[in-house]
Design a protein around this motif. Structure first.
Motif, PDB file in Angstrom:
ATOM      1  N   THR A 154       0.978  -1.237  -0.070  1.00  0.00           N
ATOM      2  CA  THR A 154       0.124  -0.213   0.020  1.00  0.00           C
ATOM      3  C   THR A 154       0.807   1.267  -0.030  1.00  0.00           C
ATOM      4  OG1 THR A 154      -1.844  -1.234   1.191  1.00  0.00           O
ATOM      5  CG2 THR A 154      -1.942   1.392   1.403  1.00  0.00           C
ATOM      6  N   TYR A 433      -1.624   6.367  -3.904  1.00  0.00           N
ATOM      7  CA  TYR A 433      -2.003   5.693  -2.787  1.00  0.00           C
ATOM      8  C   TYR A 433      -2.765   6.716  -1.710  1.00  0.00           C
ATOM      9  CZ  TYR A 433       2.357   7.858  -1.143  1.00  0.00           C
ATOM     10  OH  TYR A 433       3.537   8.743  -1.085  1.00  0.00           O
ATOM     11  N   GLN A 435      -3.897   6.188   2.666  1.00  0.00           N
ATOM     12  CA  GLN A 435      -3.893   5.575   3.865  1.00  0.00           C
ATOM     13  C   GLN A 435      -4.582   6.244   4.955  1.00  0.00           C
ATOM     14  OE1 GLN A 435      -1.674   2.081   5.141  1.00  0.00           O
ATOM     15  NE2 GLN A 435      -1.144   2.997   6.569  1.00  0.00           N
ATOM     16  N   VAL A 450      -5.203   1.964   0.469  1.00  0.00           N
ATOM     17  CA  VAL A 450      -5.261   1.215  -0.906  1.00  0.00           C
ATOM     18  C   VAL A 450      -4.207   1.968  -1.818  1.00  0.00           C
ATOM     19  CG1 VAL A 450      -7.064   2.497  -2.143  1.00  0.00           C
ATOM     20  CG2 VAL A 450      -6.324   0.054  -2.733  1.00  0.00           C
ATOM     21  N   ARG A 451      -3.674   1.034  -2.429  1.00  0.00           N
ATOM     22  CA  ARG A 451      -2.692   1.684  -3.547  1.00  0.00           C
ATOM     23  C   ARG A 451      -3.022   0.938  -4.920  1.00  0.00           C
ATOM     24  NH1 ARG A 451       2.820   3.120  -2.822  1.00  0.00           N
ATOM     25  NH2 ARG A 451       3.979   3.697  -4.658  1.00  0.00           N
TER      26      ARG A 451
END
Length: 755
Positions: A154, A433, A435, A450-451
């Motif tokens: 990620t 990305y 987070q 998520v990436r």
């Protein structure tokens, strides 16, 4: 054909050469953290989630090292790190002393060719190092190191299915100061290291550091009556840290490294060297002359094969250039950083691979290679705390461009190359990305991220000796045979975690993380029809862990994990000098990692690390159908088509060590030592490289006559000269760890570097 002879001269270069580092348990000890790592309130600060946090608050299986811990564990260059960390296994790559192989939780890659990607990512000052070549460098003058176990897809991106090694170099100090160090050791090894901080003003700080290493080699060449596997390495680093305004900082660094280290294998004079190709376990202690070589390749390729013209000089020579720039703007609710990097590596080598079944000649099989690898990267990253600290957000955009070129020839028992080709393969990677850590309550935090990665790869090849038919190694023949010369991957790699902190010194977490490793092409084969691509490898990892901090007396970190890697990339030797990778079903691994740092009394620091793995392969239906006894090609089966143990995945690893400071007036004597115990393991595919377990001891003693300014040390690594197998091709071509070394060393600190 392109030929480039090595012409590098021994010129003086200032600076630092640093790459991948790994860590043992991070501690809350005031002395060690004040010496080496950035700390706040005596708690180590890490960037495992791409932002600064106390290690106590990070829901990741992470280890961090201070420089003092590196000294205690006798870690002088990156390859030494594999003798410290739970569930980390590795070695120098075969014949290349400047390239390291890392396997973490059973996932790794022991191929240095640029069409194969590693599974353990390396980051230095937030710059991704895409290639394995040139990652075994002298280590010093660091701020901290972090090793993140498990996929980091990620925030760190591709090729971190096993984990990531994150290195933070030391920034220029605000006070004038530095250190100088000199040492001498076994094999006439001489090492010089130094660094100096030069603050130019309140807003501009400058650093210059450098190193030099030279030894006479540890493998006896009986044909030429000389030692080989010698090493000469030197490099330098400069860095400047500028506060342009109170809110805008620019940090720029660059280094250059030259390393001629090799890792040529030698014959075990205690074994029958013509014993055939079956698996044999070999271990023991090094004698005065235990491994020998009968190679005459050091005299030149034409000495072995008259009339042959070489591309490179004998041995392995790696020269790398690295530059990085980090421009950061700080705001009330966070910061924005523009991180840019450039890395160029030249790796030229002319090396031999002895084949005992063909008799006493070490020069039956020879590889001649010149390689050029370039990468450019840029990242725009935001870190912020929003909504009254309810949300800590990390988000960014990432771009990577790789340009790789290899001119490669192989000789087998004659002056005509069995293959000779030029390969270019490029990569373009674009990713975004995000987070967030959500503070649901004062004690519960949820993490979701998520990436998205969009990656393109291409492969081109030309044959330096075409014969004019469909077997020629050419791009045109690949196209005619319907073999793809381009790949594109679009992948989502999410992460979810939940952590519970009943108080500041106790944390529990659970997580689920996905990662992926890029595909590539089988570039070492002999025919155009064999230049087949292989696909990406994807992994889900599930963890549950805890961190417990009982003040200066005890800290414990424990993690249980289960991972499932699908379309596992496993390479195997399918004929002499021909290695191929396929997507071989699954790797399933269940394990436990425990790290503890204990200080039962003043000045006594103890630590322990335990790694346990229960790894197994699950073959694909295609591999199971293709395996026919006697198996010689399908990687996850032995000769009888029985599933083998996953390679480089020992069941148990234990590290124990510590140091004790004895105060005598103004002087201090500090004995230190560690022992690493590793159970049996497989070092190769198809069950052809079984290795016995071993115990490795490092020890030393420091003497500081008056404070921290001057230190004298006597130390040994692999103190009892233990020998164990690290790689095998299953044909008697076996590679062992390096023999033991002893060293005497003096270090002088001055100015702001004196603690």
């Amino acid at each position: 054909m392109i030929t480039r002879k090595a012409t590098y001269r021994n010129t003086a270069i200032f600076g630092l050469a640093l790459t991948a580092l790994a860590g043992a348990p991070a501690s809350a000890q005031e002395g060690e953290q004040a010496e080496a790592a950035e700390t706040r309130d005596n708690v180590i600060i890490v960037t495992a989630q791409r932002r600064e946090q106390s290690i106590q608050d990070v829901p990741i299986a992470i280890s961090a090292f201070t420089p003092k811990q590196l000294d205690t564990l006798a870690v002088k260059k990156t390859i030494d790190l594999v003798d410290t960390l739970p569930n980390l296994v590795g070695s120098n790559n075969t014949s290349l002393g400047s390239a390291n192989v890392y396997f973490l939780r059973g996932q790794g890659q022991d191929e240095s060719f640029p069409t194969f990607d590693p599974a353990v990512g390396t980051y230095v000052d937030e710059i991704f190092y895409a290639r394995q070549n040139g990652n075994n460098i002298a280590l010093f003058d660091i701020e901290r190191t972090e090793v993140l176990r498990g996929p980091q897809g990620t925030l760190f991106g591709k090729n971190t299915t096993g984990g990531a090694i994150n290195v933070v170099l030391r920034k220029p100090g605000e006070e004038f100061g530095g250190f100088a160090e000199a040492s001498y050791g076994r094999f006439d090894e001489v090492t010089l290291r130094g660094s100096v901080d030069l603050p130019l003003s309140d807003r501009v700080r400058f650093l210059v550091s450098g190193f030099y290493v030279d030894d006479n080699g540890w493998l006896k060449n009986t044909a030429l009556d000389r030692n080989i596997n010698d090493r000469e390495a030197y490099g330098g680093r400069i860095a400047i840290d500028i506060d342009i305004t109170d809110d805008l900082n620019w940090y720029v660094a660059g280094d250059i490294i030259r390393d001629s280290g090799t890792n040529i294998t030698g014959r075990d004079i205690n074994l029958d060297t013509n014993a055939g190709t079956g698996p044999t376990r070999t271990s023991g202690n090094y004698g005065e002359v235990d491994l020998v070589s009968t190679s005459i390749l050091p005299l030149g390729l034409d000495a072995v094969f008259p009339g042959a013209v070489s591309k490179a000089d004998y041995g392995s020579l790696t020269k790398s250039y690295n530059t990085s720039s980090n421009l950061t703007y700080n705001m009330d609710n966070g910061s924005v950083s523009l991180i840019m990097g450039y890395r160029k590596v030249e790796n030229d080598f002319l090396v031999n691979f002895p084949l005992p079944q063909f008799g006493p000649n070490d020069d039956i099989f020879v590889i001649d290679n010149i390689g050029d690898f370039k990468q450019y990267s840029a990242e725009l990253k935001y870190n912020g705390s929003l909504f009254d600290d309810f949300l800590n957000l990390t988000a960014g955009l990432f771009y990577l461009k790789e340009e790789n070129r290899s001119d490669f020839a192989a000789y087998f028992a004659g002056p005509t190359p069995s293959r000779d080709r030029i390969i270019t393969n490029d990569t373009e990677n674009i990713a975004g990305y995000i987070q967030g850590d959500f503070a649901l309550t004062d004690q519960i935090t949820a993490t979701a991220g998520v990436r998205y990665t969009d990656e393109k790869k291409d492969f081109r090849i030309s044959d330096n000796r075409p014969v004019g038919d469909i077997t020629d190694l050419t791009t045109a023949n690949m196209i005619a045979l319907g073999i793809p010369i381009d790949q594109r991957e679009k992948v989502w790699t999410p992460r979810f975690a939940l952590q519970f902190e009943p108080n500041d010194d106790l944390m529990f977490y659970a997580s689920a993380t996905r990662g992926f490793r890029s595909g590539g092409w089988n570039a070492r084969v002999n025919t155009a029809s064999g230049l087949q691509p292989f696909g990406s490898e994807k992994v889900w990892s599930y963890e549950a862990g805890t961190r417990m901090n009982f003040g200066s007396a005890l800290s414990i970190a424990a993690t249980a994990f289960y991972l499932e890697a699908k379309d596992l990339q496993v390479n195997t030797a399918i004929s002499q000098g021909v290695f191929a990778i396929g997507n071989a079903g699954k790797l399933l691994n269940t394990g436990l990692e425990v790290e503890a740092f204990i200080s039962p009394v003043r000045n006594l620091n103890l630590y322990a690390a335990l790694g346990i793995m229960d790894a197994r392969y699950e073959a694909s239906a295609a591999d199971a159908a293709a395996c026919v006894p006697p198996n010689g090609t399908v990687s996850v089966f032995d000769v009888n088509c029985e599933l083998i143990e996953p390679k480089r995945s020992p069941d148990v690893q234990v590290t124990l060590g510590g140091s004790y400071d004895i105060e005598i007036g103004s002087a201090m004597i500090s004995p230190r030592g560690s022992i690493r115990m590793v159970s049996d393991q497989e070092t190769s595919t198809r069950g052809v490289g079984p290795a016995d377990g071993y115990a490795l001891v490092n020890a030393g003693i420091d003497f500081k006559p008056f404070g921290d300014q001057l230190n004298f040390a006597v130390e040994c690594s692999n103190c009892f000269n233990k020998r164990y197998l690290v790689a095998s091709f299953g044909n008697g071509d076996t590679y062992f760890n390096q023999p033991g070394r002893w060293t005497i060393r003096a270090t002088y600190k001055f100015g702001g570097r004196v603690n």
